[in-house]
Each structure stands twice: as structure tokens, then as C-alpha cells.
Design a protein around this motif. Structure first.
Motif, PDB file in Angstrom:
ATOM      1  N   THR A 147      -3.829   6.521   8.078  1.00 17.13           N
ATOM      2  CA  THR A 147      -4.751   5.885   6.959  1.00 17.13           C
ATOM      3  C   THR A 147      -3.868   4.670   6.433  1.00 17.13           C
ATOM      4  OG1 THR A 147      -5.970   7.894   6.599  1.00 17.13           O
ATOM      5  CG2 THR A 147      -5.728   6.239   5.098  1.00 17.13           C
ATOM      6  N   LEU A 148      -2.437   4.595   6.228  1.00 17.66           N
ATOM      7  CA  LEU A 148      -1.717   3.638   5.939  1.00 17.66           C
ATOM      8  C   LEU A 148      -1.738   2.610   6.691  1.00 17.66           C
ATOM      9  CD1 LEU A 148       0.451   2.606   3.477  1.00 17.66           C
ATOM     10  CD2 LEU A 148       2.126   3.883   5.006  1.00 17.66           C
ATOM     11  N   GLN A 155       4.977   5.762   2.681  1.00 15.79           N
ATOM     12  CA  GLN A 155       4.180   6.856   2.538  1.00 15.79           C
ATOM     13  C   GLN A 155       5.430   8.120   2.088  1.00 15.79           C
ATOM     14  OE1 GLN A 155       2.525   8.168   6.223  1.00 15.79           O
ATOM     15  NE2 GLN A 155       3.353  10.332   5.984  1.00 15.79           N
ATOM     16  N   ARG A 165      -2.861  -0.001  -5.526  1.00 12.87           N
ATOM     17  CA  ARG A 165      -2.345   0.085  -4.102  1.00 12.87           C
ATOM     18  C   ARG A 165      -2.157   1.534  -3.510  1.00 12.87           C
ATOM     19  NH1 ARG A 165       2.202  -4.707  -4.336  1.00 12.87           N
ATOM     20  NH2 ARG A 165       1.027  -6.031  -5.599  1.00 12.87           N
ATOM     21  N   ASN A 207      -3.435   5.120  -2.401  1.00 16.51           N
ATOM     22  CA  ASN A 207      -4.244   5.982  -2.060  1.00 16.51           C
ATOM     23  C   ASN A 207      -5.538   5.366  -1.972  1.00 16.51           C
ATOM     24  OD1 ASN A 207      -1.968   7.646  -1.498  1.00 16.51           O
ATOM     25  ND2 ASN A 207      -2.759   9.352  -2.905  1.00 16.51           N
ATOM     26  N   GLY A 264       4.118  -0.729   3.818  1.00 16.43           N
ATOM     27  CA  GLY A 264       3.534   0.369   3.436  1.00 16.43           C
ATOM     28  C   GLY A 264       4.308   1.431   3.303  1.00 16.43           C
ATOM     29  N   LEU A 297      -1.660  10.736   7.209  1.00 16.86           N
ATOM     30  CA  LEU A 297      -1.573   9.903   6.150  1.00 16.86           C
ATOM     31  C   LEU A 297      -1.182   8.239   6.727  1.00 16.86           C
ATOM     32  CD1 LEU A 297      -2.129  11.948   4.174  1.00 16.86           C
ATOM     33  CD2 LEU A 297      -0.308  11.019   2.674  1.00 16.86           C
ATOM     34  N   ALA A 317       0.944  -1.074  -0.060  1.00 19.50           N
ATOM     35  CA  ALA A 317      -0.114  -0.037  -0.028  1.00 19.50           C
ATOM     36  C   ALA A 317       0.965   1.322   0.019  1.00 19.50           C
ATOM     37  CB  ALA A 317      -1.076  -0.008   1.196  1.00 19.50           C
ATOM     38  N   PHE A 318       0.329   2.282  -0.783  1.00 23.71           N
ATOM     39  CA  PHE A 318       1.176   3.570  -0.838  1.00 23.71           C
ATOM     40  C   PHE A 318       0.229   4.781  -0.418  1.00 23.71           C
ATOM     41  CE2 PHE A 318       2.699   0.864  -4.288  1.00 23.71           C
ATOM     42  CZ  PHE A 318       4.020   0.660  -3.917  1.00 23.71           C
ATOM     43  N   GLU A 319       0.750   5.440   0.171  1.00 23.61           N
ATOM     44  CA  GLU A 319       0.080   6.976   0.477  1.00 23.61           C
ATOM     45  C   GLU A 319       1.112   7.978  -0.139  1.00 23.61           C
ATOM     46  OE1 GLU A 319      -2.869   7.866   1.779  1.00 23.61           O
ATOM     47  OE2 GLU A 319      -3.503   5.826   1.887  1.00 23.61           O
TER      48      GLU A 319
END
Length: 390
Positions: free
Chosen positions: A358-359, A373, A334, A336, A371, A355, A310-312
Motif C-alpha cells: 500500500t505504501l 512504514q 500523509r 495511512n 515513504g 502495508l 507518506a507514512f504507514e
């Protein structure tokens, strides 16, 4: 060296400019997050050894060390110190890095990294604008002007420069902006933000007391057709207000500890901070720095882009994450996944730890491992944080 663990991560739901959170003094709003983090782990607040708080507009109600003032506005004891950080939009992500470095070194065991910005009460640019009006001059020194002649540093100009450099069209950016709202709507309706949001008591215009728990910037009626009709920010550009981050009031925070801290609190870690990077890049195009920062972080951590679940990437402007996707080859599914600053708002100094909250919850929800960010920041800077869910 000790490890740095995240044991709690919280944020407020965003408030629009002049909206549902505008009645809160930023010190009081940030205090709600400090208390929310302590409550989440049922800890003795006296165990907190420092509060590091990001804030960009450090003037007026956010002046004189907002971190310490938030502590004094909370139920935390006076013995808890605090300091304020300005790395522009990445201020509270940098606060996380400083907190992690403190506990990894063993100098401290339990630290809160946090951020706040009331853009309703302290408008963007206030410190520079007020000083200029008072005859105190500009941050653009003679040496800076000599190095960058006839240059006016501007994030708006940088965002358009990125769009041109990467060949991004208005239609592409409009679609990305629309999808930010669509994803935020789906996440909200599915209760995906419930674990990260601290309810904030407000009074409506009608005088009714209620709790603020839904990000006010989400346009539940959003349509791609309507977004495509929004006027361009500049005549030959590709960006509009609908593909730019929303002005936002909000606060957020992360509780960071080492092994000793885990024992003192009697809790299990949610994630481990796997890697931290910060770089400087071209201050004129300015917002491109997340791209080389991500590449450096992956190289130094020994990970590949496909290893990240997952990426923010902060949606300061749609051109930033869209260019980042193009340059890194990351999986767009993946990125946002619950929306971003275009729909949820960008409370400047409060966005980094926002962020991160959320991540972390995306990784938990998706049962992902890693993850990443990153934030574009004024001055051509970027932070990257990679976490590992435990």
C-alpha cells in the motif's frame, strides 16, 4: 555494497473472521501471492533464491514452515527454499528486512519477502494456548516473572496505557477510527488498491463463484455517531472494538532484488529500500516502540519527518498512530492515506508486506519520494522501513 530494490508488491484483499477467505488453507492462500509476484514481473520462478514468510500463529495449518509449504502449494519449483519468521505483527516487515539484507550482501540476488495469516483457521494465540492446555507451560519463564513481577503482558493493556500517557480521549480515537473507514471507502471507490490486490477465487454462501477483490472489513455504512456508541473494551478506558484492528485473513508479498537481480529479471525497480531499523522497548506498555524506532530511523538515515511523503503506521489500536503523530509531529494528511488496519484488517504475520504494498502504491499515486512504514509488535518491538520511490 549492493542496493535492495522492490520490483513487485502484492496483497490479497482482507477477509473477515469466518468470511470470504476462510475457506482457503493458509499455505494455498500464500501460494497465490507468490504466483502473483512472479506473474507481475513475468519472471522464471526458478530464479527465486529464497522465500521468507512472516507468520505469527505457526501451528496447525500454519505449522511446519509455512513458507516452504506455500512454495509446495504453488507452481514454483521444488528448488526454491523457504523459511518462516515470527516478529509478531512485524513478521513480514522483518521478512522484507531479511530479504533486503540478503541481496545487499550479495549472498542472493532475488528474494521474496511475504506473510500470511488465516485468523479464521488458526485463531490468535493458538500456539501458546494449545501448548498451555497440553501441559507444556507458558513462555513466561521464572526469570521473566522475576524481572516483571505480577505483570501479564497484554497488547490491550498497552494500548490503553498509551492513550493515558499521551492524554488521548475516546472522542479522538473514535474520530481516527471513523476516518480509517472513510479513507478506505474513498480509496476503494477510486480504484486505488487495484494495482496491489491479487484477485482470489472464492465461492459465496450461495455457491456462486467469484473473485475476492475488496477488503471485507470496510464498513461502507460507517458513521461517527455509530462508532461513538460502541462499548468500551474496559470500563475506565478509551478504546473500543471499533478503534481496534480487525481480525483478518490475508497474505501479501514483496519481490526484493539487487542490481544483478534487476538484470536477470529484465525489469525496472519501483523503489529502493533506503533504510531499515528494528528496536526493542518497554514490553509492558509494549506498543509505544514505533515512536523511538521512527526517531532513530530518521536520525540514522539523515532525513527529517517533513522529508517523508507518506507514512504507514499500523493501526493495531487507534491510540498507537495517534500517539505516534503527537510524538513525531508528522503531517496527519500523509498518514495511512488509504485507511489502515481498523478498516482494512490486520492479518498479523501478513501485515508488514501488506502495508508495504500500500505504501508503495501511495507514493506512486501521489508522486512522492520517501515513504516510512512502522509496526508496533508484541514484546515491545518495532520495525521501521524507509523506501525511496524511483
Amino acid at each position: 555494497m549492493a542496493e535492495a530494490y522492490i520490483v513487485a508488491a502484492k496483497r490479497t484483499a482482507g477477509g473477515r473472521k469466518g468470511g470470504r477467505l476462510a475457506g482457503w488453507h493458509p499455505a494455498d492462500l500464500a501460494a497465490q501471492i507468490l504466483e502473483g509476484l512472479i506473474k507481475d514481473v513475468d519472471a522464471d520462478p526458478a530464479l527465486v533464491e529464497d522465500v521468507i514468510m512472516g507468520c505469527v500463529g505457526q501451528a496447525g495449518e500454519q505449522s511446519v514452515n509455512i513458507a516452504r509449504n506455500a512454495i509446495l502449494a504453488s507452481s514454483l519449483p521444488e528448488s526454491v527454499p523457504g523459511t518462516s519468521v515470527d516478529r509478531q505483527s512485524g513478521s513480514s516487515q522483518q521478512a522484507i528486512h531479511f530479504a533486503a539484507q540478503a541481496v545487499m550482501s550479495g549472498a542472493m540476488d532475488i528474494v521474496i519477502a511475504s506473510g500470511v495469516e488465516s485468523m479464521s483457521r488458526v485463531p490468535m494465540g493458538t500456539p501458546a494456548i494449545l501448548a498451555l492446555k497440553a501441559g507444556m507451560g507458558s513462555y513466561m519463564s521464572p526469570n521473566i516473572q522475576e524481572r516483571y513481577p505480577n505483570i501479564q503482558f497484554s497488547q490491550f493493556a498497552g494500548a490503553e496505557m498509551i492513550a493515558k500517557k499521551y492524554g488521548l480521549t475516546k472522542d479522538q480515537l473514535d474520530e481516527f477510527g471513523y476516518n480509517s473507514h472513510r479513507k478506505a471507502i474513498e480509496a476503494t471507490k477510486a480504484g486505488k488498491f487495484a494495482n496491489e490486490i491479487v484477485p482470489i477465487k472464492i465461492k459465496t454462501a450461495e455457491g456462486v463463484e467469484e473473485e475476492h477483490t475488496v477488503d471485507e472489513g470496510i464498513r461502507f455504512e460507517a458513521s461517527l455517531e455509530a462508532m461513538r456508541g460502541v462499548k468500551l473494551l474496559q470500563e475506565d478506558g478509551a478504546l473500543t472494538a471499533a478503534t481496534s484492528s480487525q481480525i483478518c485473513d490475508g497474505a501479501s508479498g514483496v519481490l526484493v532484488v539487487n542490481e544483478k537481480g534487476l538484470k536477470q529479471l529484465g525489469v525496472e525497480p519501483l523503489a529502493r529500500i533506503h533504510h531499515m531499523t528494528v528496536i526493542g522497548a518497554d514490553p509492558v506498555i509494549m506498543l509505544e516502540a514505533p515512536i523511538p524506532a521512527t526517531l532513530r530511523a530518521l536520525e540514522k538515515s539523515g532525513l527529517k519527518i517533513g522529508d517523508i511523503d507518506a507514512f504507514e503506521v499500523n493501526e493495531a489500536f487507534a491510540s498507537v498512530p495517534v500517539a505516534w503523530l503527537q510524538a513525531t509531529g508528522a503531517d496527519p494528511d500523509r498518514l495511512n492515506v488509504h485507511g489502515g488496519a481498523i478498516s482494512l484488517g490486520h492479518p498479523l504475520g501478513g501485515s508488514g508486506s501488506k502495508l508495504m504494498a500500500t505504501l508503495l502504491n501511495v507514493l506512486i499515486d501521489r508522486k512522492g519520494k520517501y515513504g516510512l512504514q512502522t509496526m508496533c509488535e508484541g514484546g515491545g518491538l518495532a520495525n521501521v522501513t524507509i523506501i525511496e520511490r524511483l
